[in-house]
Motif scaffolding. Structure first.
Motif, PDB file in Angstrom:
ATOM      1  N   VAL A 176      33.031   2.309  15.746  1.00 22.26           N
ATOM      2  CA  VAL A 176      32.724   3.562  16.447  1.00 22.26           C
ATOM      3  C   VAL A 176      33.748   4.132  17.401  1.00 22.26           C
ATOM      4  O   VAL A 176      33.922   5.270  17.743  1.00 22.26           O
ATOM      5  CB  VAL A 176      31.281   3.370  16.935  1.00 22.26           C
ATOM      6  N   ASP A 177      34.012   3.269  18.164  1.00 19.07           N
ATOM      7  CA  ASP A 177      34.813   3.691  19.129  1.00 19.07           C
ATOM      8  C   ASP A 177      36.274   4.225  18.791  1.00 19.07           C
ATOM      9  O   ASP A 177      36.755   5.062  19.429  1.00 19.07           O
ATOM     10  CB  ASP A 177      35.084   2.206  20.220  1.00 19.07           C
ATOM     11  N   GLY A 178      36.679   3.617  17.746  1.00 20.60           N
ATOM     12  CA  GLY A 178      37.885   4.197  17.284  1.00 20.60           C
ATOM     13  C   GLY A 178      37.797   5.624  16.604  1.00 20.60           C
ATOM     14  O   GLY A 178      38.576   6.574  16.849  1.00 20.60           O
ATOM     15  N   VAL A 179      36.681   5.894  16.054  1.00 19.51           N
ATOM     16  CA  VAL A 179      36.197   7.168  15.768  1.00 19.51           C
ATOM     17  C   VAL A 179      36.069   8.323  16.607  1.00 19.51           C
ATOM     18  O   VAL A 179      36.641   9.395  16.823  1.00 19.51           O
ATOM     19  CB  VAL A 179      35.100   7.072  14.673  1.00 19.51           C
ATOM     20  N   LEU A 180      35.491   7.584  17.786  1.00 16.05           N
ATOM     21  CA  LEU A 180      35.388   8.538  19.189  1.00 16.05           C
ATOM     22  C   LEU A 180      36.866   8.911  19.636  1.00 16.05           C
ATOM     23  O   LEU A 180      36.939   9.850  20.198  1.00 16.05           O
ATOM     24  CB  LEU A 180      34.514   7.884  20.117  1.00 16.05           C
ATOM     25  N   ALA A 181      37.609   7.745  19.640  1.00 16.38           N
ATOM     26  CA  ALA A 181      39.029   7.791  20.158  1.00 16.38           C
ATOM     27  C   ALA A 181      39.632   8.827  19.470  1.00 16.38           C
ATOM     28  O   ALA A 181      40.639   9.716  19.867  1.00 16.38           O
ATOM     29  CB  ALA A 181      39.594   6.634  20.382  1.00 16.38           C
ATOM     30  N   VAL A 182      39.678   8.892  18.149  1.00 13.26           N
ATOM     31  CA  VAL A 182      40.184   9.833  17.132  1.00 13.26           C
ATOM     32  C   VAL A 182      39.777  11.187  17.258  1.00 13.26           C
ATOM     33  O   VAL A 182      40.517  12.171  17.661  1.00 13.26           O
ATOM     34  CB  VAL A 182      39.949   9.469  15.667  1.00 13.26           C
ATOM     35  N   LEU A 183      38.744  11.512  17.604  1.00  9.64           N
ATOM     36  CA  LEU A 183      38.038  12.781  18.020  1.00  9.64           C
ATOM     37  C   LEU A 183      38.395  13.190  19.371  1.00  9.64           C
ATOM     38  O   LEU A 183      39.095  14.526  19.674  1.00  9.64           O
ATOM     39  CB  LEU A 183      36.582  12.894  17.934  1.00  9.64           C
ATOM     40  N   ASN A 184      38.584  12.158  20.410  1.00 15.36           N
ATOM     41  CA  ASN A 184      39.118  12.633  21.598  1.00 15.36           C
ATOM     42  C   ASN A 184      40.456  12.922  21.411  1.00 15.36           C
ATOM     43  O   ASN A 184      40.950  13.896  22.191  1.00 15.36           O
ATOM     44  CB  ASN A 184      38.826  11.412  22.345  1.00 15.36           C
ATOM     45  N   GLY A 185      41.379  12.306  20.761  1.00 15.84           N
ATOM     46  CA  GLY A 185      42.699  12.610  20.585  1.00 15.84           C
ATOM     47  C   GLY A 185      42.831  13.758  19.972  1.00 15.84           C
ATOM     48  O   GLY A 185      43.674  14.611  20.366  1.00 15.84           O
ATOM     49  N   ILE A 186      42.174  14.161  18.887  1.00 16.50           N
ATOM     50  CA  ILE A 186      42.299  15.433  18.421  1.00 16.50           C
ATOM     51  C   ILE A 186      42.228  16.547  19.084  1.00 16.50           C
ATOM     52  O   ILE A 186      42.756  17.661  19.181  1.00 16.50           O
ATOM     53  CB  ILE A 186      41.515  15.528  17.021  1.00 16.50           C
ATOM     54  N   ALA A 187      41.003  16.371  20.125  1.00 11.64           N
ATOM     55  CA  ALA A 187      40.741  17.632  21.042  1.00 11.64           C
ATOM     56  C   ALA A 187      41.771  17.647  22.070  1.00 11.64           C
ATOM     57  O   ALA A 187      42.260  18.784  22.437  1.00 11.64           O
ATOM     58  CB  ALA A 187      39.418  17.215  21.691  1.00 11.64           C
ATOM     59  N   GLY A 188      42.555  16.565  22.447  1.00 10.27           N
ATOM     60  CA  GLY A 188      43.716  16.685  23.619  1.00 10.27           C
ATOM     61  C   GLY A 188      44.961  17.240  22.836  1.00 10.27           C
ATOM     62  O   GLY A 188      45.662  17.956  23.471  1.00 10.27           O
ATOM     63  N   ILE A 189      45.017  16.813  21.440  1.00  6.65           N
ATOM     64  CA  ILE A 189      46.164  17.529  20.721  1.00  6.65           C
ATOM     65  C   ILE A 189      46.301  19.060  20.600  1.00  6.65           C
ATOM     66  O   ILE A 189      46.917  20.002  20.783  1.00  6.65           O
ATOM     67  CB  ILE A 189      46.649  16.797  19.486  1.00  6.65           C
ATOM     68  N   ALA A 190      44.895  19.393  20.026  1.00  2.38           N
ATOM     69  CA  ALA A 190      44.734  20.697  19.322  1.00  2.38           C
ATOM     70  C   ALA A 190      44.622  21.720  20.576  1.00  2.38           C
ATOM     71  O   ALA A 190      45.112  22.771  20.490  1.00  2.38           O
ATOM     72  CB  ALA A 190      43.237  20.874  18.871  1.00  2.38           C
ATOM     73  N   LYS A 191      43.821  21.409  21.844  1.00  2.00           N
ATOM     74  CA  LYS A 191      43.907  22.242  22.900  1.00  2.00           C
ATOM     75  C   LYS A 191      44.145  21.746  24.023  1.00  2.00           C
ATOM     76  O   LYS A 191      43.291  20.493  24.569  1.00  2.00           O
ATOM     77  CB  LYS A 191      42.412  22.854  22.896  1.00  2.00           C
ATOM     78  N   ASP A 192      45.350  21.928  24.591  1.00  2.00           N
ATOM     79  CA  ASP A 192      45.575  21.074  26.137  1.00  2.00           C
ATOM     80  C   ASP A 192      44.638  21.428  27.306  1.00  2.00           C
ATOM     81  O   ASP A 192      44.987  20.751  28.194  1.00  2.00           O
ATOM     82  CB  ASP A 192      47.013  21.536  26.176  1.00  2.00           C
ATOM     83  N   ASN A 193      43.873  22.276  27.005  1.00  2.00           N
ATOM     84  CA  ASN A 193      42.881  22.782  28.149  1.00  2.00           C
ATOM     85  C   ASN A 193      41.481  22.119  28.083  1.00  2.00           C
ATOM     86  O   ASN A 193      40.568  22.674  28.659  1.00  2.00           O
ATOM     87  CB  ASN A 193      43.066  24.085  28.722  1.00  2.00           C
ATOM     88  N   VAL A 194      41.263  21.192  27.073  1.00  6.08           N
ATOM     89  CA  VAL A 194      40.017  20.720  26.658  1.00  6.08           C
ATOM     90  C   VAL A 194      39.614  19.901  27.967  1.00  6.08           C
ATOM     91  O   VAL A 194      38.574  20.088  28.504  1.00  6.08           O
ATOM     92  CB  VAL A 194      39.946  20.083  25.348  1.00  6.08           C
ATOM     93  N   TYR A 195      40.163  19.073  28.574  1.00 10.51           N
ATOM     94  CA  TYR A 195      40.139  18.264  29.779  1.00 10.51           C
ATOM     95  C   TYR A 195      40.604  18.993  30.954  1.00 10.51           C
ATOM     96  O   TYR A 195      41.531  19.548  30.999  1.00 10.51           O
ATOM     97  CB  TYR A 195      40.871  17.030  29.387  1.00 10.51           C
ATOM     98  N   ALA A 196      39.884  18.385  32.117  1.00  8.11           N
ATOM     99  CA  ALA A 196      40.207  18.945  33.468  1.00  8.11           C
ATOM    100  C   ALA A 196      41.626  18.095  33.716  1.00  8.11           C
ATOM    101  O   ALA A 196      41.988  17.185  33.649  1.00  8.11           O
ATOM    102  CB  ALA A 196      39.159  18.948  34.524  1.00  8.11           C
TER     103      ALA A 196
END
Length: 149
Positions: free
Chosen positions: A41-61
């Motif tokens: 589960v941590d891996g799946v969430l890290a993948v989603l976290n990674g995709i969000a960071g790659i797709a949009k560089d402004n997702v995280y503060a």
């Protein structure tokens, strides 16, 4: 094979042993399976976290001046790669693969370090992920694998 009665006054026969574990805590043995689920589960969430960071560089503060500052795209790739490895390792632990136990300890330690460095970007999730990693390491190192009889 039937057991025979002990001689009078002798020791009573011991029942056949049904536990195939060599010892250890019941919490740890159940925890090893739970550790596999957590890694998955941590891996799946890290993948989603990674995709969000790659797709949009402004997702995280954006963090001001930070010692371990990378671009968010770089963090996205780091989380994506670690996440894929965690998913594979978690699945291996659930299948009982011995290689996955050792790799799980190493990847959980890597995940702890990565999430500690990621702390300014997602503080609550990073602390939760570090706690998950600590539990995974503890349970995989204290659980005794089943022995073949």
């Amino acid at each position: 094979m039937a057991q025979t009665a002990p001689p009078p006054g002798g020791p009573s026969p011991t029942p056949p042993r049904t536990d195939t574990r060599t010892g250890g805590s019941p919490w740890a043995s159940g925890g090893a399976v739970f550790a596999g689920v957590l890694l998955f589960v941590d891996g799946v969430l890290a993948v989603l976290n990674g995709i969000a960071g790659i797709a949009k560089d402004n997702v995280y503060a954006r963090v001001g001046d930070y010692t371990y500052e990378f671009s968010l795209t770089a963090w996205g790739w780091i989380h994506l790669i670690i996440g894929v490895l965690l998913v594979i390792t978690g699945a291996g632990i659930l299948k009982g693969a011995e290689w996955a136990r050792a790799l799980g300890v190493g990847l959980a330690a890597l995940s702890i370090v990565a999430n500690f460095i990621w702390l300014p970007y997602q503080p609550i999730w990073a602390v939760i992920a570090v706690a998950i990693g600590v539990f995974v390491i503890w349970s995989l190192l204290t659980d005794r694998p089943r022995t073949a009889r």
